[in-house]
Design an enzyme around this catalytic site. Structure first.
Site, PDB file in Angstrom:
ATOM      1  N   ASP A  33     -19.276  43.677  -7.794  1.00 51.15           N
ATOM      2  CA  ASP A  33     -19.761  42.310  -7.608  1.00 51.15           C
ATOM      3  C   ASP A  33     -18.593  41.334  -7.500  1.00 51.15           C
ATOM      4  O   ASP A  33     -17.451  41.672  -7.818  1.00 51.15           O
ATOM      5  CB  ASP A  33     -20.597  41.893  -8.830  1.00 51.15           C
ATOM      6  CG  ASP A  33     -22.016  42.412  -8.736  1.00 51.15           C
ATOM      7  OD1 ASP A  33     -22.389  42.905  -7.663  1.00 51.15           O
ATOM      8  OD2 ASP A  33     -22.729  42.305  -9.733  1.00 51.15           O
ATOM      9  N   LYS A  55     -22.480  38.701  -3.994  1.00 50.85           N
ATOM     10  CA  LYS A  55     -23.276  37.696  -3.283  1.00 50.85           C
ATOM     11  C   LYS A  55     -22.580  36.360  -3.459  1.00 50.85           C
ATOM     12  O   LYS A  55     -22.344  35.920  -4.572  1.00 50.85           O
ATOM     13  CB  LYS A  55     -24.686  37.625  -3.847  1.00 50.85           C
ATOM     14  CG  LYS A  55     -25.439  38.946  -3.783  1.00 50.85           C
ATOM     15  CD  LYS A  55     -26.865  38.740  -4.247  1.00 50.85           C
ATOM     16  CE  LYS A  55     -27.606  40.057  -4.335  1.00 50.85           C
ATOM     17  NZ  LYS A  55     -27.317  40.796  -5.569  1.00 50.85           N
ATOM     18  N   MET A 167     -26.254  30.608 -15.113  1.00 48.60           N
ATOM     19  CA  MET A 167     -26.584  30.117 -13.765  1.00 48.60           C
ATOM     20  C   MET A 167     -27.281  28.748 -13.826  1.00 48.60           C
ATOM     21  O   MET A 167     -28.195  28.466 -13.041  1.00 48.60           O
ATOM     22  CB  MET A 167     -27.492  31.132 -13.024  1.00 48.60           C
ATOM     23  CG  MET A 167     -26.796  32.453 -12.781  1.00 48.60           C
ATOM     24  SD  MET A 167     -27.899  33.716 -12.106  1.00 48.60           S
ATOM     25  CE  MET A 167     -28.741  34.285 -13.566  1.00 48.60           C
TER      26      MET A 167
HETATM   27  C1  LIG Z   1     -25.833  36.694 -12.080  1.00 47.88           C
HETATM   28  S1  LIG Z   1     -25.431  36.189 -13.702  1.00 47.88           S
HETATM   29  C2  LIG Z   1     -24.747  37.693 -14.297  1.00 47.88           C
HETATM   30  C3  LIG Z   1     -24.612  37.770 -15.790  1.00 47.88           C
HETATM   31  C4  LIG Z   1     -23.920  39.010 -16.270  1.00 47.88           C
HETATM   32  N1  LIG Z   1     -24.681  40.198 -15.939  1.00 47.88           N
HETATM   33  C5  LIG Z   1     -23.625  38.976 -17.762  1.00 47.88           C
HETATM   34  O1  LIG Z   1     -24.201  39.756 -18.520  1.00 47.88           O
HETATM   35  O2  LIG Z   1     -22.778  38.178 -18.153  1.00 47.88           O
HETATM   36  C6  LIG Z   1     -23.995  35.196 -13.400  1.00 47.88           C
HETATM   37  C7  LIG Z   1     -23.855  34.094 -14.431  1.00 47.88           C
HETATM   38  O3  LIG Z   1     -23.304  34.593 -15.646  1.00 47.88           O
HETATM   39  C8  LIG Z   1     -22.484  33.609 -16.237  1.00 47.88           C
HETATM   40  N2  LIG Z   1     -21.109  34.127 -16.295  1.00 47.88           N
HETATM   41  C9  LIG Z   1     -20.662  35.278 -15.792  1.00 47.88           C
HETATM   42  N3  LIG Z   1     -19.355  35.455 -16.079  1.00 47.88           N
HETATM   43  C10 LIG Z   1     -18.980  34.370 -16.787  1.00 47.88           C
HETATM   44  C11 LIG Z   1     -17.764  33.958 -17.393  1.00 47.88           C
HETATM   45  N4  LIG Z   1     -16.665  34.711 -17.310  1.00 47.88           N
HETATM   46  N5  LIG Z   1     -17.746  32.784 -18.061  1.00 47.88           N
HETATM   47  C12 LIG Z   1     -18.851  32.023 -18.169  1.00 47.88           C
HETATM   48  N6  LIG Z   1     -20.031  32.372 -17.640  1.00 47.88           N
HETATM   49  C13 LIG Z   1     -20.096  33.525 -16.943  1.00 47.88           C
HETATM   50  C14 LIG Z   1     -22.574  32.365 -15.358  1.00 47.88           C
HETATM   51  O4  LIG Z   1     -23.649  31.574 -15.836  1.00 47.88           O
HETATM   52  C15 LIG Z   1     -22.907  32.988 -14.016  1.00 47.88           C
HETATM   53  O5  LIG Z   1     -23.516  32.055 -13.161  1.00 47.88           O
END
Ligand SMILES: C[S@@+](CC[C@H](N)C(=O)[O-])C[C@H]1O[C@@H](n2cnc3c(N)ncnc32)[C@H](O)[C@@H]1O
Length: 243
Positions: A33, A55, A167
């Site tokens: 991803d 994406k 998100m």
């Molecule tokens: C599609 S979701 C995936 C979440 C992921 N599977 C998880 O468990 O963290 C993507 C969202 O996760 C959050 N996110 C992912 N990585 C992040 C990071 N390093 N710092 C802060 N928020 C993060 C944000 O809200 C982002 O828009």
């Protein structure tokens, strides 16, 4: 061979599980991803083929195409790692990929990762639960999908505890307004952590009433509740970021 649906954690390669690191080292091909951290990507041996199915705005890849790709790769004599940011089953669509593999009779395994919903608050020194302050935390998406029911934010405001929004940057203003309309105090503390555990990490703190105007960029995790006033980062980190 097996397809491993692997959580890459929030970004810092030191937060990868030992199993994830081993599977990456042994992989023939990695399907990854956009939100997988650079440090984690650097652990993939040079000879391993990588397919970026991230994406992005303007380049949406249909989930069905990713599922089909995984099935096709899984039917070959290859060790396939499907690498996803955070945890594969927390807003990661890992469930859909596991279902597609199961229906096609392809062996798979799930390797959980540290989800940003707990890693990002921790990076800002925010405990999502704290005795006497928050006895529960709710992890919720702020993303709206056409045709799907929106989250009932007003009811969520009545649940109490900590609300962790993934998100949620785009709709943060309306989320705050709905929570306040549901009974949340306008001065409820908020911490928004962008790119937690990476070199681009940034923490913004504000009240719920100010969330809509706060300068927050994606990808961010938004923590709403009394615990968001805490900053329990170790003393060296706190001093280093005080300037
Ligand atoms: C599609 S979701 C995936 C979440 C992921 N599977 C998880 O468990 O963290 C993507 C969202 O996760 C959050 N996110 C992912 N990585 C992040 C990071 N390093 N710092 C802060 N928020 C993060 C944000 O809200 C982002 O828009």
């Amino acid at each position: 061979m097996t397809v491993a649906l692997v959580g890459a954690g929030p970004g810092d390669p030191d937060l990868l599980t030992m199993k994830a690191a081993r599977l990456l080292a042994e992989a023939d091909i990695v399907v990854h991803d956009a939100l997988v951290g650079d440090g984690v990507m650097a652990l993939i041996p040079d000879h391993v083929e990588r397919i970026d199915v991230g994406k992005r705005v303007g380049r949406p890849i249909p989930q069905e195409m990713i599922c089909t790709l995984l099935v096709e790769l899984g039917q070959q004599d290859l060790r396939v790692v499907r690498l996803k940011g955070g945890d594969p089953f927390v807003f990661g669509r890992g469930g859909e990929e596991a279902l597609a593999l199961r229906e096609a009779g392809v062996e798979y395994e799930i390797v959980p990762g540290i989800t940003s919903s707990i890693a990002a608050p921790a990076a800002a020194g925010v405990p999502v639960t704290h005795r006497g302050v928050a006895a529960a935390f709710t992890v919720v998406t702020g993303h709206r999908r056409p045709g799907e029911p929106d989250i009932d934010w007003r009811s969520l405001a009545k649940v109490g505890g900590t609300i962790v929004v993934l998100m949620g940057v785009t709709h943060r203003g309306s989320i705050a307004a709905e929570l306040i309309a549901g009974g949340s105090a306008a001065d409820t503390p908020v911490a928004a952590i962008r790119s937690a555990t990476t070199d681009h990490e940034d923490v913004v703190r504000c009240d719920l009433a100010d969330l809509g105007h706060a300068d927050i960029e994606s990808p961010a995790t938004i923590v709403i509740g009394p615990v968001a006033a805490f900053d329990l980062r170790d003393i060296r980190t706190t001093l280093a970021t005080a300037d």
